[in-house]
Design an enzyme around this catalytic site. Structure first.
Site, short mmCIF file in Angstrom:
data_model
loop_
_atom_site.label_atom_id
_atom_site.label_comp_id
_atom_site.label_asym_id
_atom_site.label_seq_id
_atom_site.Cartn_x
_atom_site.Cartn_y
_atom_site.Cartn_z
N GLU A 1 -2.59 -3.21 9.41
CA GLU A 1 -1.34 -3.79 9.07
C GLU A 1 -1.25 -5.03 8.40
OE1 GLU A 1 1.19 -1.77 10.68
OE2 GLU A 1 -0.23 -0.82 10.41
N LYS B 1 2.86 4.18 18.43
CA LYS B 1 2.90 5.47 17.33
C LYS B 1 2.79 6.23 18.99
CE LYS B 1 0.08 4.28 14.06
NZ LYS B 1 -1.29 4.63 13.18
N THR C 1 1.12 -1.61 0.03
CA THR C 1 -0.20 0.15 -0.19
C THR C 1 0.94 1.17 -0.28
OG1 THR C 1 -1.54 -1.44 1.06
CG2 THR C 1 -1.59 1.27 1.35
N VAL C 2 1.91 1.23 0.71
CA VAL C 2 2.23 2.13 1.09
C VAL C 2 3.53 2.60 -0.40
CG1 VAL C 2 4.10 4.22 2.85
CG2 VAL C 2 1.91 2.48 3.65
#
Ligand code: NAP
Ligand code: HSE
Length: 428
Positions: free
Chosen positions: A192, A207, A14-15
């Site tokens: 994820e 995070k 995806t990224v």
């Protein structure tokens, strides 16, 4: 013009694909903005034959991310594979050892090995940039590292996992269950590789641990985050919360207290009409409070291809411009090991439980709460499903420690059918 900045990109999911798309589509704009061309020398993923919907034919292919990270024609290693161990860690360490800057979206890697990697990078005069690791497209790392550098940060809080917010809001809006929503979140590119990291609160905990480090000048300490996921939240909780004017959010909070550094990530009831309560879908929000600025609220898309790739490309631009900032805002060797503190501030709690439908059951629960010093604000038995009776209790303010004492006393009474759901109410 300065020589091009040459990238090696490991991870074309995806990224990774999103990053390649922006670099190709916006090459001229990025070159104008940074004063140099940004080129891709080589790429890597597990499957060289997969059609990824982008043309990769002009880039060298490496099966091994470590080989990619150490190539002579790579200045910046872009790690978009994920995972705190294995290929991501090996290749990042190898890249730093070979004198390459690193850009990554990998919060798991930084939350577990951030201190060691930062020390390695800084000893070699290298940068690690990771804007995409926290809150997707929101430039929250940049805000803390740069724009708010003049503040003593007092508190950081917010909603930092797009998947959980998507699931919770869609459950409320459409009455859908986890399975259908997992599929939708997957299609949107939010999940994820191991989605239990999302719903277990672990991804958001990673995070928060990263934000705490920058905000408070402390070593990243993910193990100290009080963590609870959304797996036990049922449609019934969402409906009951809505009935009382609340929404359930996976909420993170980090603050320094006299007892130490408090870091918690847990589902909470927040007022439905508050800015956090109104967040829909994959949107994230981070609230930063500093002594000079008072309060800054950042809101935006927290996951998915475009927003995450936007953050990665922003980091690449910083490196192309020659920007140099310590990984966590001050030299890693000067970061303090903060004493972890359990959340001490009292709050009201929402409790939902199923009781055996027999005389005195409710009285035993009320006694368990009373003996722990907890006062009941509201209590009601609603509906009825033989042989149990669902009961909802809202307490007055109490501490988590007192609540845990009451919950364990309730288990001893023999009137509970299953574990109660206990959620903190944050009246923000
Ligand atoms: P993804 O779609 O699962 O893609 C992962 C990519 O890494 C795939 O191309 C995969 O190869 C490759 N890969 C995995 N293990 C590898 C190995 N051992 N060697 C070589 N390549 C390997 O994941 P993603 O959603 O893009 O996420 C990537 C990173 O960004 C993760 O750290 C994630 O936490 C982070 N992130 C994601 C988002 C988001 O919204 N998706 C947002 C912020 C941060 P194949 O394609 O050949 O299998
Ligand atoms: N799985 C993550 C989320 C991706 O849903 O927020 C963005 O970090």
């Amino acid at each position: 013009m300065t020589a091009p900045l040459r990238l090696g990109i490991a991870g074309l999911g995806t990224v990774g694909v999103g990053v390649v798309r922006i670099l190709r589509k916006r090459a001229a704009l990025l070159s104008a903005r940074t004063g140099r061309d940004i080129s891709i020398s080589a790429v890597s993923a597990r499957d060289a034959t997969k059609d990824r919907g982008v043309n990769l034919s002009s880039y060298a292919w490496e099966d091994d991310p470590v080989a990619l990270a150490t190539r002579d024609d790579v200045d910046v290693f872009v790690e978009l594979m994920g995972g705190s161990e294995g290929a991501a860690r090996d290749a990042t360490e190898a890249a730093l050892a070979a004198g390459k800057h690193v850009v990554t979206a990998n919060k798991a890697l930084l939350a577990i090995h951030g201190q060691a990697l930062a020390e390695q990078a800084e000893a070699a005069g290298l940068m690690i940039r990771y804007e995409a690791a926290v809150a997707g497209g929101i430039p929250v790392i940049k805000a803390l590292l740069e724009g708010l550098a003049g503040n003593e940060i007092t508190r950081v809080m917010g909603v930092m996992n797009g998947t959980c917010n998507y699931i919770l809001t869609r459950m409320e809006a459409d009455g859908l269950g986890y399975e259908a929503l997992f599929e939708e979140a997957g299609k949107l590119g939010y999940l994820e590789a191991d989605p239990t990291l999302d719903v277990g609160g672990i991804d958001a905990g990673h995070k928060l641990a990263i934000l705490s480090s920058i905000a408070f000048g402390t070593r990243v300490n993910f193990d100290a985050v009080e963590l609870e996921g959304i797996q036990r939240i049922e449609l019934e909780d969402i409906r009951q919360a809505a009935d009382m004017g609340y929404r359930i959010k996976l909420l993170g909070l980090a603050q320094r207290t006299a007892r130490g550094l408090e870091q918690r990530m847990q589902p909470c009831l927040v007022p439905a009409n508050s800015p956090l309560g109104q967040l829909e879908g994959g949107t994230n929000m981070v609230v930063i409070e500093g002594d000079a600025v008072e309060q800054v609220v950042l809101r935006g898309p927290g996951a998915g291809e475009g927003p995450t790739a936007s953050a990665v490309v922003g980091d690449i631009c910083d490196l192309a411009r020659g920007m140099r900032v310590p990984v966590f805002g001050q030299p890693a060797t000067t970061l303090e090991a903060a004493r972890p503190a359990q959340s001490g501030l009292p709050a009201p709690y929402y409790l939902r439980m199923a009781l055996m439908d027999k005389p005195g059951a409710l009285a035993k629960i009320a006694t368990a709460l009373g003996e722990a010093g907890i006062s009941i604000n509201r209590m009601r038995q609603y509906g009825h499903s033989e042989p149990t009776a669902p009961v909802l209790i809202v307490t007055h303010k109490t501490t988590r420690a007192a609540l845990d004492m009451a919950l364990s006393a309730m288990q001893e009474t023999g009137v509970l059918a299953g574990d109660p759901v206990a959620l903190r109410i944050e009246n923000l």
